[in-house]
Each structure stands twice: as structure tokens, then as C-alpha cells.
Design an enzyme around this catalytic site. Structure first.
Site, PDB file in Angstrom:
ATOM      1  N   GLU A   9     -87.237  -7.114  -7.161  1.00 16.32           N
ATOM      2  CA  GLU A   9     -86.768  -8.365  -7.817  1.00 16.32           C
ATOM      3  C   GLU A   9     -85.933  -7.629  -9.042  1.00 16.32           C
ATOM      4  O   GLU A   9     -86.500  -7.044  -9.840  1.00 16.32           O
ATOM      5  CB  GLU A   9     -87.923  -9.211  -8.264  1.00 16.32           C
ATOM      6  N   CYS A  68     -85.970 -12.807 -15.794  1.00 17.41           N
ATOM      7  CA  CYS A  68     -84.969 -12.814 -14.909  1.00 17.41           C
ATOM      8  C   CYS A  68     -84.517 -13.861 -14.307  1.00 17.41           C
ATOM      9  O   CYS A  68     -83.221 -13.831 -13.942  1.00 17.41           O
ATOM     10  CB  CYS A  68     -85.499 -11.750 -13.479  1.00 17.41           C
ATOM     11  N   GLU A  76     -75.862 -10.062 -17.471  1.00 14.90           N
ATOM     12  CA  GLU A  76     -77.041 -10.572 -17.811  1.00 14.90           C
ATOM     13  C   GLU A  76     -77.492  -9.756 -19.216  1.00 14.90           C
ATOM     14  O   GLU A  76     -77.200  -8.867 -19.400  1.00 14.90           O
ATOM     15  CB  GLU A  76     -78.171  -9.975 -16.967  1.00 14.90           C
ATOM     16  N   LYS A 119     -97.050   2.008 -12.009  1.00 16.67           N
ATOM     17  CA  LYS A 119     -96.356   2.757 -13.395  1.00 16.67           C
ATOM     18  C   LYS A 119     -95.815   1.690 -14.164  1.00 16.67           C
ATOM     19  O   LYS A 119     -94.780   1.196 -14.029  1.00 16.67           O
ATOM     20  CB  LYS A 119     -95.159   3.657 -12.660  1.00 16.67           C
TER      21      LYS A 119
END
Length: 513
Positions: free
Chosen positions: A269, A303, A402, A194
Site C-alpha cells: 500500500e 495515504c 504527494e 520492522k
């Protein structure tokens, strides 16, 4: 939007016209067939360089997910017992086909995700490494024999999980997909992908190449759609035995909860707020270049971004002056301009998020570099200047949350123990970088940092043989390296009694019924 569509099989025609920057027909790939969504609904994917529509993509939902999972489940046993050498051969053939279509894949990736074209070419050219690595491992992943009491033979075998789901992020759509489907397929799992709704096109083009390489129908499937619809349905599907998700910590928690309902194995992750540490003896020009890569690569949408820049007080000013000079000559612009070094954010939504954090930073710290939108944004693209805040408190929002954009927070330090405490005072633990010539001090830092990955005098470049993953809220499990085997296999123990008269010696014969 909704269209009146014939729900019979369509053909793939994902052709990019660079004069119009549009892509032709987009269809999902399920059970070896090219299909619209069952509902007939589609959604737009846009060029982040301009904000213009590239294509309409099928808006799959739980019905389409069911089709894909059922197809993957139907062939799972056959694929599991397909000879490992045959599976490896198909992966190698796929690697060759990708190489033949490098430019086409790179152009689609650059247009849909905002990578500048030279970077996209490098990413696509590297993808065969993952396929070749796992092709080589396919027939070498084994169980072990176990010494047990008595005249018995005891051993383990590693078996595939079955149907695996791969929920892919928008920042590195092709590479992140390949790094998880390569071990999954090599080790005998079937796959349902997906892709992120912002960047679905390269996964569909990749499916064409899977088909060209000769993989059996149902082994690899792609369902496009929104995360809350198709993504959630895939994570919650009871026949999915393993889920690999890369994305935000918030969404990762939801994926974990959905997987727990049917006790599926999960590899996550998630987010990061990586410390980039510069020791006073570091070679500054090298460290400056690496630091810029650390928070500007793909416009900071990684990331592992080095978004907390820890500079020793003795070199902080010199470092920032050099950084200012380097960034002053950095070209931010259209990804298809050969001179571009940093492209746009992936979407208007992401750009607005980053700009909101820049506003927060202006109230928390000293704006040293950037802080606004560059001239390239006049054409409607989602561009933001590389932005550096100085004199940032370790507890400031721009130092703890973040941002996922080209923004870094400079934290000055002079005491090693305090530095380590500040680096580790984060919910995240994905990645860290140390620059300095004193290897003893650098290694001491590497051992004490709470991070799944630490680099010394280097910047990040993923490799298929090196494990990658995080501590704390940066996730669990490992992608890449032989450690990834655990994410796509399960252990089965088999024990055999070799005693011709087991009732004469077995412990169980004396046990109560």
C-alpha cells in the site's frame, strides 16, 4: 550513538512517565526474548509535540533480522499445524489484553507519532475488531473441490506462506501493523515486524501484550532499526516468503525489487493523491467537514488524504468560505491538550518537506487558508497550519505530488468528463471521495474513477471486513476483508485417483517416456 551493552536477554520495561514524557528501557522482541541490538547501537525517538527525546531504541541490523527470521522459521511448521481454533483463541485473548491496556498503548502512540490523545484512544480501542474478525475467519478459510474427468478426486487447500515480514509506516503504527499481522497469524504464518524508526515504541509495547496473551516464542517478533539497514535486510531475507509494506511509492519499489530476488509474495500500500469531488448539489456543511478530515486528519499524514479538492464552480466560493470559518476555530497544538483537534507532523524532516511544498504552492496558486506555522510551534514542535491553495492547475506540483501534510489543492470544474479525466490523470489510484445527492451521477463517477476505493457521501474509516488497496502506483494486493486471504496464503492442489486399475484408463500410460 553506541553503548557498551550486555547482549544477554533483557527484560521489557516500556513504561511511560508523562511528567517527563520519557519511556523507560526499550528492547527488541525476538524469539520470546527481550534483547538489545547485537551491535549495542541505539537511536533516539522524539516527541513531535516538542522535539524532545522520548527514548533510545535498539538499532537493529541484518544480524538481528537474521535472528528474528530464524526464530520465525523454526516455529513456522508447528504454528501452521496448530489447530485453527487454538490460533483463533490466542487472537481473541490478545484482543482482550489490548482492551485492558488501551490507555497505556494510546499514550505511547500519541507521544511517539503525534496523534492527539483522543484520536489515539479511538485507534487503540478499534484494534480488537481486526483481531476478532480474523479470529473468526481462522477456521473458515478453505480450499475447494474441483470436478475433473475420470474417477478422480481433485481439491485445493490454502496453506500459509511461512515467515511473513511486516514493514510498518510511522503514520498509523499500531493499526497498520495489526491489520496485517492479524490475518497473517490467523492463517498460520509467523511474523517479523520492522516498525518505522520514528515510531517504534508502540510495536514494542504491543509485543509485551502478545507475550502476555500466550503466543509461542518465535511466532511474533519485532526488530527495531533504520529502514536502510533492518528494513532492507528483512525484505531481502531469503527465508521471508511474504512481505507487507505500507509507505512511499519510492520505497515500495525498492521492497518489490528486494523481494523479487527470492520471489517472495508482496503486498504494497503506497502513496496517494486522492481526489475529493464535490458535486453542485452536495450538502455543503457535511462536505466541508469531510474535506477537512480528508486533508487534516493526522496533520494530513495519511495515504488516503483528499489532497486534490475538486469543487464545482457553482458552489466553490460558498464552500471555501465555510471551510475558512471552520478552520479558523480549529485548535492545532499539543496532542495531550484535550482541546487539540490537529497535532504535529511526525518529525522535523517531515515538517520541512511540507513547508517546502507550501513555498512551491505560493508560486503556483492562490494561498487561501493557512500557509505557515501556528503559535503552537513556538514550543519546538513540528506544527504546520491547515493550508488550502485555490485556483490550482491540475498539472501543478502541489496537485500531482504527494505532500503528506495538511495541504490541499482546490481545482474548480464545470464539466463531468473533464473532471474524470483530471482525476484519473495521476500516477496514483488509492482512494477517492464523491459528495452529492444525485446518486446516479455519483455512482457514474465511482465506476469511472481509477481508484481502489471510492466513498460516496462519507469519509474514510477503515474496517476489518472491507478491502483496502490501490491501483497504479498506489500499490498492489489488498489489506482487510476476505480479499486479504490471498496475501497470506498459497494454493496447493491435491489430486487422487480412485480407479483401482489406473493403467487401464489413465491418459499418461500411453505417453512417450
Amino acid at each position: 550513538m553506541t553503548q557498551d551493552l550486555d547482549l544477554s536477554t533483557t527484560s521489557s520495561n516500556l513504561q511511560l512517565d508523562m511528567t517527563t514524557r520519557r519511556v523507560g528501557e526499550a528492547s527488541m522482541y525476538i524469539d520470546g526474548k527481550w534483547l538489545p541490538s547485537t551491535s549495542g547501537e541505539t537511536f533516539a525517538t522524539v516527541d513531535p509535540n516538542t522535539g524532545a527525546e522520548i527514548a533510545q531504541v535498539p538499532r537493529g541490523d541484518s544480524t538481528d533480522v537474521n535472528k528474528a527470521v530464524e526464530a520465525a522459521a523454526r516455529v513456522a511448521v508447528e504454528w501452521q499445524f496448530t489447530d485453527a481454533i487454538t490460533r483463533a483463541g490466542l487472537l481473541r485473548r490478545l484482543a482482550a489484553v489490548i482492551t485492558e491496556h488501551t490507555e497505556e498503548l494510546a499514550q505511547i502512540e500519541a507521544l511517539d507519532s503525534g496523534h492527539y490523545i483522543a484520536k489515539a484512544r479511538d485507534l487503540v480501542a478499534a484494534m480488537p475488531l481486526w483481531l476478532e474478525y480474523w479470529a473468526g475467519a481462522a477456521d473458515k478459510v478453505n480450499g475447494r473441490s474441483i470436478t475433473v474427468p475420470g474417477n478422480k478426486f481433485s481439491f485445493t487447500v490454502l496453506e500459509p506462506l511461512g515467515v511473513t515480514a511486516h514493514i510498518v509506516p510511522w503514520n498509523y503504527p499500531l493499526l497498520v501493523m495489526v491489520r496485517s499481522i492479524a490475518p497473517a497469524l490467523a492463517l498460520g504464518n509467523t511474523c517479523v515486524v520492522k516498525p518505522a524508526e520514528d515510531t517504534s515504541l508502540s510495536a514494542l509495547k504491543f509485543a509485551e501484550l502478545v507475550e502476555e496473551a500466550g503466543f509461542p516464542a518465535g511466532v511474533f517478533n519485532v526488530v527495531t532499526g533504520l529502514g536502510a539497514e533492518a528494513g532492507a535486510a528483512l525484505a531481502a531475507h531469503p527465508e521471508v516468503r511474504g512481505i507487507t509494506f505500507t509507505g512511499s511509492t519510492e520505497t515500495g519499489r525498492l521492497v518489490g525489487k528486494l523481494a523479487a530476488e527470492h520471489v517472495a509474495q508482496v503486498n504494497l500500500e503506497l502513496g496517494g493523491k486522492s481526489p475529493f469531488i464535490v458535486l453542485p448539489d452536495a450538502r455543503l456543511d457535511d462536505a466541508v467537514e469531510a474535506a477537512i478530515q480528508g486533508f487534516c486528519s493526522h496533520a494530513g499524514q495519511i495515504c488516503t488524504a483528499g489532497s486534490r479538492l475538486f469543487l464545482h464552480e457553482d458552489i466553490a466560493e460558498d464552500f471555501l468560505v465555510r471551510m475558512e470559518a471552520r478552520l479558523a476555530n480549529t485548535k492545532v497544538g499539543d496532542g495531550f491538550d484535550p482541546s487539540t483537534e490537529m497535532g504535529p507532523l511526525v518529525s522535523k524532516k517531515q515538517m520541512e518537506r511540507v513547508l517546502s511544498y507550501i513555498d512551491i504552492g505560493k508560486s503556483e496558486a492562490t494561498l487561501r487558508i493557512g500557509g505557515s506555522r501556528p503559535k503552537a510551534a513556538d514550543g519546538g514542535g513540528y506544527f504546520v497550519e491547515p493550508t488550502v491553495f485555490d485556483n490550482v492547475s491540475p498539472n501543478a506540483r502541489i496537485a500531482t505530488e504527494e505532500i503528506f501534510g495538511p495541504v490541499t489543492a482546490v481545482i474548480r470544474w464545470n464539466d463531468l468528463d473533464t473532471l474524470i479525466e483530471q482525476c484519473n490523470a495521476s500516477d496514483y489510484g488509492l482512494f477517492a471521495v464523491v459528495w452529492g445527492q444525485d446518486i446516479t451521477q455519483a455512482m457514474t463517477l465511482a465506476r469511472r474513477l481509477q481508484s481502489g476505493n471510492v466513498l460516496i457521501n462519507d469519509w474514510f474509516g477503515e474496517l476489518p471486513m472491507v478491502p483496502h488497496g490501490g491501483h497504479k502506483q498506489s500499490g498492489n494486493g489488498r489489506e482487510e476483508g476476505l480479499e486479504a486471504v490471498h496475501g497470506y496464503t498459497q494454493v496447493k492442489h491435491i489430486g487422487i485417483s480412485l480407479d483401482p486399475n489406473p493403467r487401464d484408463s489413465a491418459d499418461w500410460i500411453q505417453a512417450p517416456l
